[in-house]
Design an enzyme around this catalytic site. Structure first.
Site, PDB file in Angstrom:
ATOM      1  N   SER A 135       0.809  -1.214   0.000  1.00  0.00           N
ATOM      2  CA  SER A 135       0.000   0.000   0.000  1.00  0.00           C
ATOM      3  C   SER A 135       0.846   1.270   0.000  1.00  0.00           C
ATOM      4  O   SER A 135       0.410   2.297  -0.535  1.00  0.00           O
ATOM      5  CB  SER A 135      -0.942   0.003   1.206  1.00  0.00           C
ATOM      6  N   HIS A 148      -0.070   3.450   4.459  1.00  0.00           N
ATOM      7  CA  HIS A 148      -0.944   4.096   3.481  1.00  0.00           C
ATOM      8  C   HIS A 148      -0.723   5.606   3.486  1.00  0.00           C
ATOM      9  O   HIS A 148      -0.570   6.233   2.429  1.00  0.00           O
ATOM     10  CB  HIS A 148      -2.416   3.808   3.809  1.00  0.00           C
TER      11      HIS A 148
END
Length: 369
Positions: A243, A308
């Site tokens: 991610s 993220h």
């Protein structure tokens, strides 16, 4: 094969390093140089943007060797040049591959001149292999662990999964490769599917336009920033999934679209922007939920969501500059070195943090599997 450049003595008999505009215009009009349409446009741009009646011979050499000249950039910036040919969307009779190249140009580039340059200069060599190879390896690794564990979702709840030498775990942070290799492991099919879909849909076109070096640098910078950020802000948590790299690519592309909203010609851009933001936010929300409210009993903290967010920061900073510098040298831009210096500073801080902070703060790390 590159076309042959006329000898300097023919165009610059006085050996001044410059070519008279009259000689230059005659050279273009009589097609003594076998150039593709995009280069002919740029030769005309050099003439139209010139105010001193002469053109630098070195800029001609750079243009002939497929390098964008500074005077061409000035011509575009000052609005002194108009395209003489139809826009790419009006071209007919294109093969399947050329239509795909045109689609990529309109998806990624905000300027019609840049789109035409990319369309005419695009070659299959080197192919966009980085994102494809990363995705294939991620799928293979996931399939291997899925078969071994007989589990395809929430694999992190299996002790054998967390024993993998690829997973980043704070108890194994001395094994430096884990700060990168965690990108090949995923929580489950849902995370793998989301990451693979985004990096193929966005990463491959970006790699086709900007090249393997720049996009691989951006992706790996997001991956490294993800694991280092987790080691600083969520010190007891492991990390899995690509991610960090995916959010670096997506955030850079979305920011570039917003910054060049008027010039982007991709269809339904507002709807697609909203859909992308909703999907990315939902994935972050899912990661936060799994981190703090695990649905199953576990032997230790679940993977962190901070990768993220740090990947998105890398994309908005480093990535946006890369995407806005199509066919331009990054090394000649002061802002590039500011970003590089900032990233190196963060890297050094994270190294010292990992060496000293855990003991100084008395962090209770869960025993490594």
């Amino acid at each position: 094969m590159e076309p042959c450049v006329p000898r300097e003595c023919e165009l610059d008999p006085d050996n001044t390093g410059f070519i008279a505009v009259e000689n230059f215009t005659s050279l273009v009009e009589h097609h003594e140089l076998q150039l593709d349409p995009s280069k002919l446009d740029m030769l005309l741009a050099l003439v139209q943007s010139n105010e001193e009646g002469q053109v630098c011979y070195q800029e001609l050499i750079e243009l002939m060797s497929s390098k964008r000249s500074s005077s061409f950039r000035r011509a575009i910036a000052n609005g002194r040049r108009t395209l003489q040919r139809e826009i790419l969307l009006d071209e007919t009779g294109l093969g399947l591959y050329k239509r795909f190249v045109r689609y990529v140009a309109y998806e990624i580039l905000p300027c019609e001149t840049d789109r035409r340059w990319y369309f005419h200069q695009n070659r299959l060599c080197p192919p966009p292999v980085f994102i494809a190879i990363v995705t294939i390896v991620q799928i293979i690794v996931f399939m291997c662990y899925g078969i071994m564990l007989n589990k395809w979702v929430l694999q992190t709840y299996q002790p054998d999964f967390m024993k993998s030498p690829l997973v980043y775990h704070p108890g194994h942070r001395a094994q430096v490769w884990r700060f990168f290799s965690y990108m090949f492991m995923h929580v489950g099919l849902e995370q793998l599917g989301f990451n693979a879909l985004l990096q193929l849909m966005i990463g491959v076109p970006l790699e086709m336009v900007h090249g393997i070096l720049r996009i691989s640098l951006l992706y790996m910078a997001g991956v490294l920033a993800g694991s280092l950020t987790v080691s600083i802000t969520d010190m007891r948590a492991p990390v899995v999934g690509g991610s960090g790299g995916v959010y670096a690519l997506c955030s850079a592309h979305l920011a570039n679209v917003v910054m060049n909203w008027a010039g982007m010609r991709c269809p339904y851009k507002l709807l697609r922007m909203i859909l992308a933001l909703v999907c990315m936010s939902s994935e972050v929300g899912r990661a936060v939920w799994l981190r703090f409210s695990p649905p199953l009993p576990s032997s230790g903290p679940q993977p962190s969501f901070m990768a993220h967010l740090s990947g998105a920061v890398v994309g908005i900073s480093m990535g946006l500059l890369i995407l806005r510098s199509y066919e331009e040298s990054l090394q000649k831009q002061c802002s590039w070195w500011v970003i590089v210096f900032s990233f190196i500073t963060f890297l050094l801080f994270a190294i010292f943090w990992n060496i000293f902070a855990y003991e100084l703060l008395g962090v209770q790390i869960p025993p490594p599997p």
